[in-house]
Design an enzyme around this catalytic site. Structure first.
Site, PDB file in Angstrom:
ATOM      1  N   HIS A 178       0.843  -1.187   0.000  1.00  0.00           N
ATOM      2  CA  HIS A 178       0.000   0.000   0.000  1.00  0.00           C
ATOM      3  C   HIS A 178       0.874   1.232   0.000  1.00  0.00           C
ATOM      4  O   HIS A 178       1.941   1.226   0.617  1.00  0.00           O
ATOM      5  CB  HIS A 178      -0.919   0.009   1.241  1.00  0.00           C
TER       6      HIS A 178
ATOM      7  N   ASP B 160      -7.982  -5.423   0.250  1.00  0.00           N
ATOM      8  CA  ASP B 160      -8.476  -6.181  -0.890  1.00  0.00           C
ATOM      9  C   ASP B 160      -8.071  -7.649  -0.875  1.00  0.00           C
ATOM     10  O   ASP B 160      -8.579  -8.442  -1.661  1.00  0.00           O
ATOM     11  CB  ASP B 160      -7.989  -5.535  -2.188  1.00  0.00           C
TER      12      ASP B 160
HETATM   13  N1  CMC Z   1       3.966  -7.514  -4.954  1.00  0.00           N
HETATM   14  C1  CMC Z   1       5.299  -7.538  -5.181  1.00  0.00           C
HETATM   15  N2  CMC Z   1       6.112  -6.467  -5.017  1.00  0.00           N
HETATM   16  C2  CMC Z   1       5.526  -5.331  -4.589  1.00  0.00           C
HETATM   17  C3  CMC Z   1       4.146  -5.238  -4.334  1.00  0.00           C
HETATM   18  C4  CMC Z   1       3.354  -6.390  -4.537  1.00  0.00           C
HETATM   19  N3  CMC Z   1       2.052  -6.359  -4.299  1.00  0.00           N
HETATM   20  N4  CMC Z   1       3.835  -3.983  -3.944  1.00  0.00           N
HETATM   21  C5  CMC Z   1       4.996  -3.306  -3.938  1.00  0.00           C
HETATM   22  N5  CMC Z   1       6.017  -4.116  -4.331  1.00  0.00           N
HETATM   23  C6  CMC Z   1       7.439  -3.769  -4.391  1.00  0.00           C
HETATM   24  C7  CMC Z   1       7.761  -2.832  -5.530  1.00  0.00           C
HETATM   25  O1  CMC Z   1       8.110  -3.555  -6.702  1.00  0.00           O
HETATM   26  C8  CMC Z   1       8.920  -2.051  -4.965  1.00  0.00           C
HETATM   27  O2  CMC Z   1      10.065  -2.867  -4.991  1.00  0.00           O
HETATM   28  P1  CMC Z   1      11.549  -2.213  -5.222  1.00  0.00           P
HETATM   29  O3  CMC Z   1      11.751  -1.285  -4.069  1.00  0.00           O
HETATM   30  O4  CMC Z   1      12.470  -3.383  -5.205  1.00  0.00           O
HETATM   31  O5  CMC Z   1      11.503  -1.539  -6.547  1.00  0.00           O
HETATM   32  C9  CMC Z   1       8.568  -1.893  -3.489  1.00  0.00           C
HETATM   33  O6  CMC Z   1       7.738  -3.021  -3.197  1.00  0.00           O
HETATM   34  C10 CMC Z   1       7.830  -0.605  -3.168  1.00  0.00           C
HETATM   35  O7  CMC Z   1       6.670  -0.549  -3.956  1.00  0.00           O
HETATM   36  P2  CMC Z   1       6.102   0.741  -4.686  1.00  0.00           P
HETATM   37  O8  CMC Z   1       5.520   0.328  -6.009  1.00  0.00           O
HETATM   38  O9  CMC Z   1       7.105   1.835  -4.659  1.00  0.00           O
HETATM   39  O10 CMC Z   1       4.932   1.129  -3.706  1.00  0.00           O
HETATM   40  P3  CMC Z   1       3.787   2.115  -4.045  1.00  0.00           P
HETATM   41  O11 CMC Z   1       3.475   2.783  -2.773  1.00  0.00           O
HETATM   42  O12 CMC Z   1       4.094   2.982  -5.195  1.00  0.00           O
HETATM   43  O13 CMC Z   1       2.633   1.102  -4.530  1.00  0.00           O
HETATM   44  C11 CMC Z   1       0.706  -0.231  -4.583  1.00  0.00           C
HETATM   45  C12 CMC Z   1       1.557   0.738  -3.764  1.00  0.00           C
HETATM   46  C13 CMC Z   1      -0.604  -0.496  -3.836  1.00  0.00           C
HETATM   47  C14 CMC Z   1       0.366   0.388  -5.967  1.00  0.00           C
HETATM   48  C15 CMC Z   1       1.483  -1.559  -4.777  1.00  0.00           C
HETATM   49  O14 CMC Z   1       1.841  -2.085  -3.515  1.00  0.00           O
HETATM   50  C16 CMC Z   1       0.698  -2.591  -5.575  1.00  0.00           C
HETATM   51  O15 CMC Z   1       0.659  -2.514  -6.813  1.00  0.00           O
HETATM   52  N6  CMC Z   1       0.029  -3.578  -4.874  1.00  0.00           N
HETATM   53  C17 CMC Z   1      -0.773  -4.557  -5.530  1.00  0.00           C
HETATM   54  C18 CMC Z   1      -2.102  -3.939  -5.934  1.00  0.00           C
HETATM   55  C19 CMC Z   1      -3.024  -3.736  -4.739  1.00  0.00           C
HETATM   56  O16 CMC Z   1      -3.217  -4.622  -3.925  1.00  0.00           O
HETATM   57  N7  CMC Z   1      -3.639  -2.553  -4.690  1.00  0.00           N
HETATM   58  C20 CMC Z   1      -4.630  -2.233  -3.669  1.00  0.00           C
HETATM   59  C21 CMC Z   1      -4.246  -1.097  -2.809  1.00  0.00           C
HETATM   60  S1  CMC Z   1      -5.340  -1.011  -1.392  1.00  0.00           S
HETATM   61  C22 CMC Z   1      -6.824  -0.492  -2.013  1.00  0.00           C
HETATM   62  C23 CMC Z   1      -6.915   0.967  -2.169  1.00  0.00           C
HETATM   63  O17 CMC Z   1      -6.750   1.687  -1.156  1.00  0.00           O
HETATM   64  O18 CMC Z   1      -7.224   1.375  -3.296  1.00  0.00           O
END
Ligand code: CMC
Length: 429
Positions: free
Chosen positions: A306, A364
């Site tokens: 998240h 989720d």
């Molecule tokens: N699976 C694998 N790796 C992950 C995941 C995941 N679900 N989420 C983040 N990472 C990794 C990402 O690749 C990055 O790695 P590195 O530092 O090596 O490059 C690190 O963790 C940090 O992630 P980020 O993408 O910088 O984090 P963010 O804050 O930009 O993204 C997110 C948050 C929700 C978009 C992402 O965690 C994600 O895509 N999760 C899966 C989709 C999901 O479950 N979304 C629902 C969010 S909750 C509902 C809502 O409030 O809408």
């Protein structure tokens, strides 16, 4: 200036900016005068370090895993209140007493029917259209049906629009489902609670009366409470940005629904359930975990991670609990996907990749399993999220319109395209 932050530029020039404090949470540096003073902008893709507004509605402490609506912890609201009380709280800032609650419930209940002409609108869509596509279209079209409440500068109009949206969304979402399945629309029943009425509009058919199950109704109500608001997330920011131009509330909420549709936001529970189906069996978990850790695979562990929570999402805990309650009620304690989800969660929470990145289950991860058990098809999940979030969007939109500091949203950019050049005649290009 009470507290200030000083920016020192390369030429040695120093600029002071006020530091503003909220009631809780990090302080913010007020950089509104930065461009005037320095000729520079800030660069912050995805707004990771930018507070875009003042707000008194929802507060998240992502490190501690805390979510407050108007100061009340989500766990207490989920336990002691129903969804309409939560709506009242989000909109008005205080929980209702019994008399206020009665009046609020009665007004919402009496706005649940939609203009009958709106039912014709549905037939313009293909039967197999994604219900979110239908929802974006139909909610956007509401402004063509309710012209009498579109003056955004009139607080009374804003209030009527808020009631209409909260009351009509369940009717419209259920109609989108019925249209999809080829069953007749079911009209709302005012003697049922908000969530019971919605379940009846989804699942009743004219040939048979629908029996309300209080455990399942409570589970749906809880899903709605947990999704009702969540600070300045992507769809809420979309609603605020759309509304900042003076657009009408129905158009703004349609914009929010469009944003919520994306798999990284509201579409994640659909994606999480599809992911579980794809994994299929606990023996495939190690292989799957290896895949999501590989950056080139393009896949992620859906329902994990998240932007704000760097701890267990408090909503995920409640949703896990609700999942147990619903599966027990339905005699599905051995549900294949629930068992698989719990096994997957355990593996991920012990894996260095997820631990070091503070990736925990979000709301989720389990909400898809609950909704599936309630009989809600996967394609409807994001519609249910939209229905729940409508009150948050409306509360935030209303707060923005009432804020004297509100301005049309207009981010800046770091331009990296061609510098000025001259157009050549076509034969010389
Ligand atoms: N699976 C694998 N790796 C992950 C995941 C995941 N679900 N989420 C983040 N990472 C990794 C990402 O690749 C990055 O790695 P590195 O530092 O090596 O490059 C690190 O963790 C940090 O992630 P980020 O993408 O910088 O984090 P963010 O804050 O930009 O993204 C997110 C948050 C929700 C978009 C992402 O965690 C994600 O895509 N999760 C899966 C989709 C999901 O479950 N979304 C629902 C969010 S909750 C509902 C809502 O409030 O809408």
């Amino acid at each position: 200036m009470d507290k200030k932050a000083t920016l020192t530029l390369n030429d040695g020039k120093s600029l002071d900016f006020p530091v503003l404090s909220g009631s809780i949470g990090p302080e913010v540096i007020d950089i509104r005068t930065l461009y005037a003073k320095s000729g520079m902008f800030t660069y912050d893709p995805g707004f990771l370090s930018t507070a875009s507004c003042n707000s008194s509605i929802t507060y998240i402490d992502g490190d501690a895993g805390v979510l407050l609506y108007r100061g009340y912890p989500i766990e207490q609201l989920a336990q002691h209140c129903d969804f309409l009380e939560t709506c009242y709280l989000l909109l008005n800032g205080e929980l209702p007493n019994a008399r206020d609650k009665d009046a609020f419930v009665s007004t919402v209940t009496r706005h649940t029917m939609v203009h009958d002409q709106l039912t014709r609108f549905f037939t313009g869509f293909r039967r197999d259209a994604h219900p979110m596509a239908v929802l974006v279209g139909v909610v956007g079209a509401l402004s063509a049906f309710y012209h009498d409440s579109l003056d955004i500068n009139n607080p009374e109009h804003r209030k009527i629009s808020a009631f209409r949206l909260i009351a009509k969304l369940p009717t419209i979402v259920a109609m989108a489902y019925k249209y999809n399945t080829g069953q007749p629309f079911v009209y709302p029943r005012n003697d049922l609670s908000y969530s019971a009425n919605f379940m009846r509009m989804m699942f009743a058919v004219p040939a048979e009366e629908y029996k309300v199950n209080p455990v399942l109704v409570r589970a749906l109500d809880r899903i709605l409470i947990l999704h009702a608001d969540h600070e300045q997330n992507a769809s809420t920011s979309t609603v605020r940005l759309s509304g900042s131009s003076g657009a009408n509330p129905f158009a703004c909420i349609a914009a929010g629904i469009a944003c919520l549709w994306g798999p990284a936001h509201g579409g994640a529970n659909e994606a999480a359930l599809n992911m579980l189906e794809e994994i299929g069996d606990a023996s495939k978990i190690p292989e799957f975990i290896k895949q999501v850790k590989d950056k080139n695979s393009g896949s992620k562990l859906m329902g994990f991670g998240h932007r704000v929570y760097k701890n267990y999402d408090p909503r995920a805990k409640l949703m896990r609990e609700t999942c147990h309650e619903v599966l027990n009620e339905l005699g599905l304690q051995n549900d294949r996907l629930f068992k698989l989800a719990m096994a997957l969660e355990k593996v991920a929470l012990e894996d260095e990749y997820f631990v070091s990145r503070k990736l925990y289950p979000n709301v989720d991860f389990y909400s898809g399993i609950v909704q599936r058990a309630l009989g809600i098809p996967v394609s409807m999940f994001t519609c249910i999220f939209s229905l729940a979030r409508t009150v948050g969007w409306i509360a935030q939109w209303n707060e923005m319109i009432s804020d004297p500091e509100q301005k049309i949203g207009r981010p800046r950019q770091l331009y990296k395209g061609a510098a000025r050049r001259e157009v050549q005649p076509i034969d010389k290009r």
